[in-house]
Scaffold this motif. Structure first.
Motif, PDB file in Angstrom:
ATOM      1  N   UNK A   1       1.512  28.405  82.747  1.00  0.00           N
ATOM      2  CA  UNK A   1       1.531  29.629  81.947  1.00  0.00           C
ATOM      3  C   UNK A   1       2.159  29.316  80.581  1.00  0.00           C
ATOM      4  N   UNK A   2       1.336  28.894  79.671  1.00  0.00           N
ATOM      5  CA  UNK A   2       1.842  28.426  78.388  1.00  0.00           C
ATOM      6  C   UNK A   2       2.442  29.496  77.526  1.00  0.00           C
ATOM      7  N   UNK A   3       2.171  30.756  77.809  1.00  0.00           N
ATOM      8  CA  UNK A   3       2.707  31.823  76.962  1.00  0.00           C
ATOM      9  C   UNK A   3       4.152  32.162  77.311  1.00  0.00           C
ATOM     10  N   UNK A   4       4.686  31.573  78.396  1.00  0.00           N
ATOM     11  CA  UNK A   4       6.066  31.810  78.789  1.00  0.00           C
ATOM     12  C   UNK A   4       6.959  30.711  78.220  1.00  0.00           C
ATOM     13  N   UNK A   5       8.153  31.078  77.757  1.00  0.00           N
ATOM     14  CA  UNK A   5       9.079  30.127  77.158  1.00  0.00           C
ATOM     15  C   UNK A   5       9.852  29.365  78.224  1.00  0.00           C
ATOM     16  N   UNK A   6      10.250  28.150  77.835  1.00  0.00           N
ATOM     17  CA  UNK A   6      11.078  27.328  78.708  1.00  0.00           C
ATOM     18  C   UNK A   6      12.530  27.762  78.582  1.00  0.00           C
ATOM     19  N   UNK A   7      13.252  27.632  79.668  1.00  0.00           N
ATOM     20  CA  UNK A   7      14.691  27.912  79.678  1.00  0.00           C
ATOM     21  C   UNK A   7      15.436  26.651  80.080  1.00  0.00           C
ATOM     22  N   UNK A   8      16.442  26.272  79.288  1.00  0.00           N
ATOM     23  CA  UNK A   8      17.226  25.067  79.564  1.00  0.00           C
ATOM     24  C   UNK A   8      18.235  25.354  80.664  1.00  0.00           C
ATOM     25  N   UNK A   9      18.234  24.526  81.686  1.00  0.00           N
ATOM     26  CA  UNK A   9      19.155  24.707  82.813  1.00  0.00           C
ATOM     27  C   UNK A   9      20.172  23.576  82.911  1.00  0.00           C
ATOM     28  N   UNK A  10      19.916  22.437  82.238  1.00  0.00           N
ATOM     29  CA  UNK A  10      20.842  21.311  82.394  1.00  0.00           C
ATOM     30  C   UNK A  10      20.602  20.316  81.256  1.00  0.00           C
ATOM     31  N   UNK A  11      21.701  19.763  80.715  1.00  0.00           N
ATOM     32  CA  UNK A  11      21.609  18.766  79.644  1.00  0.00           C
ATOM     33  C   UNK A  11      22.628  17.668  79.881  1.00  0.00           C
ATOM     34  N   UNK A  12      22.254  16.458  79.546  1.00  0.00           N
ATOM     35  CA  UNK A  12      23.160  15.305  79.541  1.00  0.00           C
ATOM     36  C   UNK A  12      22.986  14.575  78.213  1.00  0.00           C
ATOM     37  N   UNK A  13      24.108  14.241  77.575  1.00  0.00           N
ATOM     38  CA  UNK A  13      24.072  13.538  76.302  1.00  0.00           C
ATOM     39  C   UNK A  13      24.786  12.200  76.446  1.00  0.00           C
ATOM     40  N   UNK A  14      24.054  11.139  76.264  1.00  0.00           N
ATOM     41  CA  UNK A  14      24.637   9.787  76.303  1.00  0.00           C
ATOM     42  C   UNK A  14      24.581   9.233  74.870  1.00  0.00           C
ATOM     43  N   UNK A  15      25.687   9.345  74.167  1.00  0.00           N
ATOM     44  CA  UNK A  15      25.702   9.032  72.739  1.00  0.00           C
ATOM     45  C   UNK A  15      26.844   8.085  72.408  1.00  0.00           C
ATOM     46  N   UNK A  16      26.579   7.209  71.461  1.00  0.00           N
ATOM     47  CA  UNK A  16      27.609   6.277  71.000  1.00  0.00           C
ATOM     48  C   UNK A  16      27.567   6.264  69.469  1.00  0.00           C
ATOM     49  N   UNK A  17      28.703   5.931  68.880  1.00  0.00           N
ATOM     50  CA  UNK A  17      28.787   5.876  67.425  1.00  0.00           C
ATOM     51  C   UNK A  17      29.857   4.885  67.009  1.00  0.00           C
TER      52      UNK A  17
END
Length: 557
Positions: free
Chosen positions: A341-357
């Motif tokens: 159903x492309x007319x429905x928006x996605x909802x974010x349920x989980x995120x992981x950030x692996x970042x270095x600087x």
């Protein structure tokens, strides 16, 4: 007896001898004139060749210096790209350790396949330790290499500046072409300039040598302005660029610092490899992938993204991190009702950030949200480099930012240039023997030796002219009483030649490309004298140039 006289009167023998004597005198004068003119033309051609050779040589030195800047700048960009790549290895290793490695810790207890997961976990741990040890050292080495390249750039600029000060005793290209050529007075008024340190040369203002050097450096972004009378104490802008190495003075709010940090950072980011910038790879172990699953109640999408770039921060950002080598491997899980159903928006349920600087505050590992943990390693940021600031304001006069150099040479042809050091006048150059032997000297009628109307109150002797002297010298080249001619004889010795060389930026087929110090396509050319920038010297050397400018209201040809 009378018959003998009559025969002698009728005898025509010997007439050819008289006619021959007259003709021989005319021929002798013509030959001497031709030899004199021919020799003068030959000497002028040699002097002009020497001026052209020197002007072209200086233009070649300028072009080579600019190409060297381009090659070293490109090498710096390669080094920054390598830094970003190895930082990507670190962020990817952290991602593998926190996901595949963490799962392997629990799966290694499974019977049968447990040893496989145990080996995977050990390999990931070893890879993380390896990159954590190698990357800080490698980034530091590449940073020091960039500093060394910058020092080499400054050395090239200083050496080229010194070479732009033409001197016949130092520049072989002048004497090889014409051994009798001399550097004209307006080029170097301080005769001993070649024996003093380089900074002392900048004090010789108003000379063509000084103008050539300033014209070479004003193309630099931090070089002197064209309108500036001097090059200042820092002609190449090295001190300004050097502030990039000082964290307290390296401020993004400072326009001088911002232009370098943002320009080099943008250049390095623009040439990143695909794996460094986004990093496509296999599912689970790659840097960029996407997975979509259709469940009973909805649709699940897992996106793995990656990024590596150089960032620049202002002094107010987190205690002034300045520039940053940043790399990220992020995971985001999203859901939506139904499947397809492309007319429905996605909802974010989980995120992981692996970042270095890596930055001026020892860098970080960032894993969750905005929480920065586990210091990584320091990086002082963008190192100094030389860039250009070509001018398109009044392009006809400023030559689109191309540096020009004028060379003016002279040759002693026996004009009134002074004495030979003992108080006596210098000997004339051409037909010198006739003057020394007093051939036909003072044999005239003396008709013009008095203040008559013909001489307009000035005798020939007062003007230094002696009648009937068959000697074509350069003593009155340019005119007898003209002030410009007198100055010309004093400075040049009777003959002068000038030439203009120019370093131009030319990429075949891309004539609209703005000159820069990132592409090594600078070449050397000889340029028209009339379009030269040094109007003060040019107006003195060529009066017609000054007259034409006045006649056409500033539009010269």
């Amino acid at each position: 007896m009378f018959g003998m006289v009559r025969r002698m009167r009728r005898d025509e023998r010997g007439q050819a001898l008289v006619l021959g004597a007259v003709c021989m005198l005319v021929v002798a004068v013509a030959v001497m004139s031709s030899v004199s003119i021919g020799h003068g033309v030959y000497e002028k051609m040699k002097l002009q060749d020497a001026a052209d050779a020197q002007a072209y040589t200086l233009a070649v030195k300028e072009a080579r210096a600019y190409n060297f800047l381009a090659y070293t700048n490109r090498a710096m960009i390669v080094h920054y790209n390598a830094m970003l790549t190895v930082m990507s290895y670190v962020s990817h290793a952290v991602y593998l350790d926190r996901t595949i490695g963490a799962a392997a810790k629990f799966l290694k207890v499974l019977p049968g396949i447990g040893p496989v997961f145990a080996a995977v976990s050990a390999m990931i741990k070893a890879w993380v330790k390896t990159v954590e040890k190698i990357v800080p050292t490698l980034v530091n080495v590449l940073t020091q290499l960039n500093i060394a390249l910058w020092i080499a750039q400054e050395g090239m600029l200083s050496a080229t500046l010194y070479d732009l000060y033409s001197d016949a005793k130092r520049d072989k290209s002048i004497h090889v072409t014409d051994p009798r050529a001399e550097v004209e007075f307006s080029m170097a008024r301080n005769a001993s300039f070649r024996d003093v340190p380089l900074p002392a040369l900048y004090a010789d203002l108003g000379t063509i040598n000084h103008s050539n050097a300033k014209n070479f450096t004003h193309v630099l972004d931090d070089g002197p302005r064209s309108s500036s009378p001097t090059m200042g104490p820092d002609p190449t802008g090295m001190q300004t660029r050097g502030r990039l190495l000082n964290r307290n003075r390296n401020r993004l709010s400072d326009a001088d610092m911002a232009k370098y940090r943002l320009l080099m950072g943008s250049m390095a980011n623009a040439v990143r490899r695909d794996w460094t910038a986004t990093g496509e790879g296999p599912v689970l172990i790659g840097r960029e992938w996407s997975l979509r699953l259709c469940l009973v109640v909805g649709e699940l999408r897992v996106q793995k993204t990656a990024d590596s770039q150089i960032k620049s921060f202002s002094e107010q950002f987190e205690g002034n991190r300045n520039d940053q080598l940043f790399a990220a491997d992020d995971i985001k899980m999203e859901v939506r009702p139904g499947c397809g159903l492309g007319f429905l928006d996605w909802s974010t349920v989980f995120e992981l950030h692996f970042r270095v600087a890596a930055d001026a505050r020892n860098g970080f590992h960032q894993e969750y949200g905005n929480q920065k943990v586990s210091a990584h390693h320091p990086w002082q940021g963008i190192t100094p480099f030389v860039t250009s600031d070509t001018s398109f304001v009044d392009p006809w006069h400023n030559h689109f930012g191309y540096p020009c150099n004028m060379v003016v040479l002279s040759k002693d042809m026996g004009a009134e240039r002074g004495d030979g050091g003992d108080g006596s006048q210098k000997e004339v150059f051409q037909l010198d023997n006739l003057s020394r032997n007093h051939f036909l000297r003072k044999q005239g009628t003396g008709r013009f030796n008095s203040g008559t109307a013909e001489s307009k109150g000035t005798t020939n002797l007062e003007a230094g002219i002696q009648e009937s002297v068959l000697d074509m010298t350069w003593k009155y080249v340019g005119g007898k009483q003209d002030v410009f001619a007198q100055d010309f004889r004093q400075y040049s010795g009777g003959m002068m030649a000038m030439s203009v060389g120019r370093a131009i930026y030319h990429r075949p087929g891309e004539w609209k490309e703005e000159p820069n110090f990132f592409n090594p396509v600078w070449t050397a050319r000889l340029a028209p004298v009339q379009t030269h920038w040094d109007e003060e010297n040019l107006g003195w050397l060529i009066p017609s140039y000054r007259d034409a400018k006045w006649l056409f209201n500033g539009v010269t040809y």
